[in-house]
Scaffold this motif. Structure first.
Motif, PDB file in Angstrom:
ATOM      1  N   ALA A  15       0.841  -1.203   0.000  1.00 54.04           N
ATOM      2  CA  ALA A  15       0.000   0.000   0.000  1.00 54.04           C
ATOM      3  C   ALA A  15       0.872   1.247   0.000  1.00 54.04           C
ATOM      4  O   ALA A  15       0.738   2.135   0.834  1.00 54.04           O
ATOM      5  N   ILE A  17       2.199   4.252  -2.935  1.00 54.98           N
ATOM      6  CA  ILE A  17       1.374   5.049  -3.855  1.00 54.98           C
ATOM      7  C   ILE A  17       0.882   4.210  -5.044  1.00 54.98           C
ATOM      8  O   ILE A  17      -0.255   4.383  -5.496  1.00 54.98           O
ATOM      9  N   ALA A  18       1.701   3.252  -5.523  1.00 54.21           N
ATOM     10  CA  ALA A  18       1.289   2.442  -6.685  1.00 54.21           C
ATOM     11  C   ALA A  18       0.099   1.563  -6.312  1.00 54.21           C
ATOM     12  O   ALA A  18      -0.922   1.539  -7.022  1.00 54.21           O
ATOM     13  N   ARG A  39       3.842  -3.139   6.311  1.00 54.12           N
ATOM     14  CA  ARG A  39       4.126  -2.192   7.402  1.00 54.12           C
ATOM     15  C   ARG A  39       2.858  -1.888   8.196  1.00 54.12           C
ATOM     16  O   ARG A  39       1.755  -2.131   7.704  1.00 54.12           O
ATOM     17  N   ILE A  46       6.617   6.813   0.817  1.00 58.92           N
ATOM     18  CA  ILE A  46       6.181   8.187   1.133  1.00 58.92           C
ATOM     19  C   ILE A  46       6.004   8.222   2.639  1.00 58.92           C
ATOM     20  O   ILE A  46       5.176   7.492   3.201  1.00 58.92           O
ATOM     21  N   LEU A  58      10.844  12.194   5.064  1.00 62.01           N
ATOM     22  CA  LEU A  58      11.960  11.244   5.098  1.00 62.01           C
ATOM     23  C   LEU A  58      11.988  10.421   3.814  1.00 62.01           C
ATOM     24  O   LEU A  58      12.960   9.742   3.514  1.00 62.01           O
ATOM     25  N   SER A  61      10.425  14.515  -1.295  1.00 64.33           N
ATOM     26  CA  SER A  61      10.142  15.917  -0.971  1.00 64.33           C
ATOM     27  C   SER A  61       9.455  16.610  -2.142  1.00 64.33           C
ATOM     28  O   SER A  61       8.686  17.538  -1.945  1.00 64.33           O
ATOM     29  N   TRP A  62       9.803  16.182  -3.378  1.00 65.28           N
ATOM     30  CA  TRP A  62       9.374  16.941  -4.554  1.00 65.28           C
ATOM     31  C   TRP A  62       8.452  16.164  -5.482  1.00 65.28           C
ATOM     32  O   TRP A  62       8.555  14.936  -5.597  1.00 65.28           O
ATOM     33  N   HIS A  64       8.256  15.682  -9.254  1.00 64.26           N
ATOM     34  CA  HIS A  64       9.156  15.885 -10.387  1.00 64.26           C
ATOM     35  C   HIS A  64       8.346  15.984 -11.681  1.00 64.26           C
ATOM     36  O   HIS A  64       7.156  15.673 -11.706  1.00 64.26           O
ATOM     37  N   VAL A 215       0.757  -6.908   7.915  1.00 60.83           N
ATOM     38  CA  VAL A 215       0.791  -8.324   7.524  1.00 60.83           C
ATOM     39  C   VAL A 215       1.527  -8.443   6.186  1.00 60.83           C
ATOM     40  O   VAL A 215       1.161  -7.772   5.218  1.00 60.83           O
ATOM     41  N   THR A 245       3.032  -4.888  -5.920  1.00 63.83           N
ATOM     42  CA  THR A 245       3.662  -3.551  -5.979  1.00 63.83           C
ATOM     43  C   THR A 245       4.842  -3.449  -5.008  1.00 63.83           C
ATOM     44  O   THR A 245       5.292  -2.345  -4.712  1.00 63.83           O
ATOM     45  N   LEU A 283      19.380   6.274  -0.751  1.00 67.88           N
ATOM     46  CA  LEU A 283      19.308   7.696  -0.424  1.00 67.88           C
ATOM     47  C   LEU A 283      18.783   7.803   1.010  1.00 67.88           C
ATOM     48  O   LEU A 283      17.822   7.131   1.367  1.00 67.88           O
ATOM     49  N   VAL A 455       7.559   9.221  -7.436  1.00 68.54           N
ATOM     50  CA  VAL A 455       6.192   9.033  -6.946  1.00 68.54           C
ATOM     51  C   VAL A 455       5.204   8.973  -8.119  1.00 68.54           C
ATOM     52  O   VAL A 455       4.366   8.064  -8.187  1.00 68.54           O
TER      53      VAL A 455
END
Ligand SMILES: Cc1cc2nc3c(=O)[nH]c(=O)nc-3n(C[C@H](O)[C@H](O)[C@H](O)COP(=O)(O)OP(=O)(O)OC[C@H]3O[C@@H](n4cnc5c(N)ncnc54)[C@H](O)[C@@H]3O)c2cc1C
Length: 482
Positions: A15, A17-18, A39, A46, A58, A61-62, A64, A215, A245, A283, A455
């Protein structure tokens, strides 16, 4: 698989963004789906930290490619206030001893611009040219232009080029020069009020019962007739369509590792082979929150700390040029503990951007791994670098709060995003994952070329797979064009 089995028309794994975008489009057409996320939170890579004086990104930030980014168009046209801000003023460059004005005097940036053009040209002019590292191509360029460059330009232009490490998250020694240059279509726009708003809006639009978190999927068994999914909490599911994903790093993972997925039968060679030819960047992001902004240049969006050229390397380069030989490099010893000024660091001035006395530092590869494993060392590493921004050393304050990313140590990301080492080519993997395996589909930042690693690329890939399912099940008209 045995025990109670729950059936859903579509199961989405992950889960981020995709996955969420895919669910949103399926939900709008009334499709029965279940999204399973490992998670305990939604959003994947994100992640906006909200434990400090401000919100800190974290993850991304942008936005693109803002001229061709459909997610950004939605953000711009939404009623929500995302705090859009272009933090694209010229950065302030500084080194261990030098200031922005020194680099300007040496005209380093002009040389870096030419060096990038050189990289573009060599691969354009010679299509089959062997891919070499960014560091090697910088040395090739220096050799070619040796009669036209000053000693300072020879010393510092390659270090400036290392800002690419803070895009791809890998060292220039291991970075493919063929795929290193970043040519954004449009300006990069910062979402000052938090990227997590994008995730929250989608999650709010979905039925809570269709989203499971905390899970992990551990096994996928498939045949042309049946797709079965097993999770770490012992649940078994069947579905007509499966959308996978999980990050590329998880697809590459041994199934016995946390987060790893056992495929029965195994993924075909047409997928495993290009998968094994791709790398994953590291990164990292580290925020230092102070009681007040002690640094100069309150009005500057970004600072870039230039790594100090190693004296023995500079000597080698100069000697090779004297002998009329292309300089080559000796790989640095990654096992040594990282020392300040070994690596470039990008620093966002959140005092300018978000009006809080905080600095957000970006790091690459080995350094990210080191600090994410040892977050208590974050400040001791950055202090000598950040201190250079103070009016005088006595002005430097200790941070009141330090926030560290955990991408390399988290079992469900194991790094930041897909990256290329010399010889890697993302095209083949993207073609194979987009083709999918019948009703087993793949989405995510590593499954797309336009917006790769970003993203909006992940978002578009989730939309692509929802569209595939909607067309295949007769809920949408259209052609499947891949
Ligand atoms: C530090 C950093 C900075 C970045 N900066 C930018 C930026 O400025 N702009 C930009 O556009 N992009 C940026 N990106 C990239 C961007 O964040 C990603 O490309 C995008 O968020 C990926 O989305 P995704 O859905 O493909 O993957 P993810 O968000 O990783 O979603 C996949 C999900 O799968 C879950 N998962 C993994 N294994 C399992 C399993 N076995 N079972 C169930 N679930 C599982 C994960 O927990 C995760 O939630 C950045 C990324 C990082 C890390």
């Amino acid at each position: 698989m045995s025990g109670t089995v729950e059936h859903h028309e579509v199961i989405v794994i992950g889960a981020g963004i995709a996955g969420l975008k895919c669910c949103q489009d399926l939900n709008e057409k009334g499709v029965d789906f279940l999204d399973i996320e490992a998670r305990k939170r939604f959003g994947g890579r994100i992640y906006t930290d909200r434990t400090g004086k401000s919100n800190y990104e974290l993850g991304p930030s942008w936005a693109h490619d803002t001229l061709t980014n459909p997610l950004f168009d939605e953000i711009v046209n939404s009623k929500d206030d995302y705090g859009l801000y272009y933090d694209d003023q010229n950065p302030y460059y500084f080194g261990e001893k030098l200031e922005d004005s020194d680099y300007r005097k040496f005209k380093v940036n002009q040389v870096v611009k030419e060096l990038k053009k050189y990289i573009e040209l060599v691969y354009y002019q010679e299509l089959g040219r062997k891919d070499v590292s960014v560091k090697q191509i910088a040395l090739d360029y220096i050799y070619r232009q040796r009669k036209l460059l000053t000693p300072e330009q020879i010393e510092y232009a390659p270090q400036f080029l290392r800002h690419l490490e803070l895009w791809h998250g890998i060292s220039w020694e291991h970075m493919s020069s063929k795929f290193a240059l970043v040519d954004n279509v449009g300006r990069n726009c910062c979402l000052r009020n938090g990227y997590d708003q994008v995730i929250n809006r989608i999650v709010e639009s979905l039925p809570a019962k269709s989203l499971v978190k905390g899970v992990a999927v551990s096994k996928i068994e498939h045949s042309p007739k049946k797709i079965e999914v097993a999770t770490t909490d012992g649940h078994h599911y069947t579905c007509d369509f499966l959308v996978v994903t999980v990050p590329q790093s998880i697809l590459q993972l041994d199934p016995k590792e946390t987060g790893g997925i056992e495929w029965m039968p195994k993924l075909p060679q047409r997928i495993t082979e290009p998968l094994s030819n791709m790398d994953f960047g590291k990164l990292g992001k580290f925020v230092f929150e102070f009681s007040e902004p002690f640094w100069k240049h309150h009005d500057t969006d970004r600072f870039i700390a230039i790594a100090t050229p190693k004296p023995d390397e500079t000597k080698n380069v100069m000697e090779s040029l004297d002998r009329n030989q292309v300089p080559s490099f000796v790989e640095s010893n990654q096992k040594e503990l990282p020392k300040p000024w070994d690596f470039p660091v990008l620093i966002l001035n959140l005092y300018k951007v978000n009006h809080v006395p905080s600095l957000l530092c970006f790091t690459q590869g080995a350094l990210t791994e080191y600090i994410e494993k040892n977050p208590e060392k974050a400040w001791s590493y950055m202090k000598p670098i950040i201190s250079r921004l103070a009016k005088s050393p006595k002005d430097v304050l200790e941070p009141e709060n330090v926030v560290c990313s955990q991408w390399t140590v988290n079992p469900y990301s194991r790094g930041s995003y897909a990256a290329c080492t010399p010889g890697n080519d993302p095209t083949d993997l993207v073609i194979q994952l987009t083709r999918g395996m019948g009703n087993i589909r793949f989405a995510g930042e590593h499954t797309i070329l336009d917006g790769a690693g970003a993203v909006h690329g992940a978002w578009i890939s989730g939309k692509r797979e929802a569209r595939y399912i909607l067309i295949k099940t007769g809920r949408m008209e259209g052609e499947i064009d891949f």
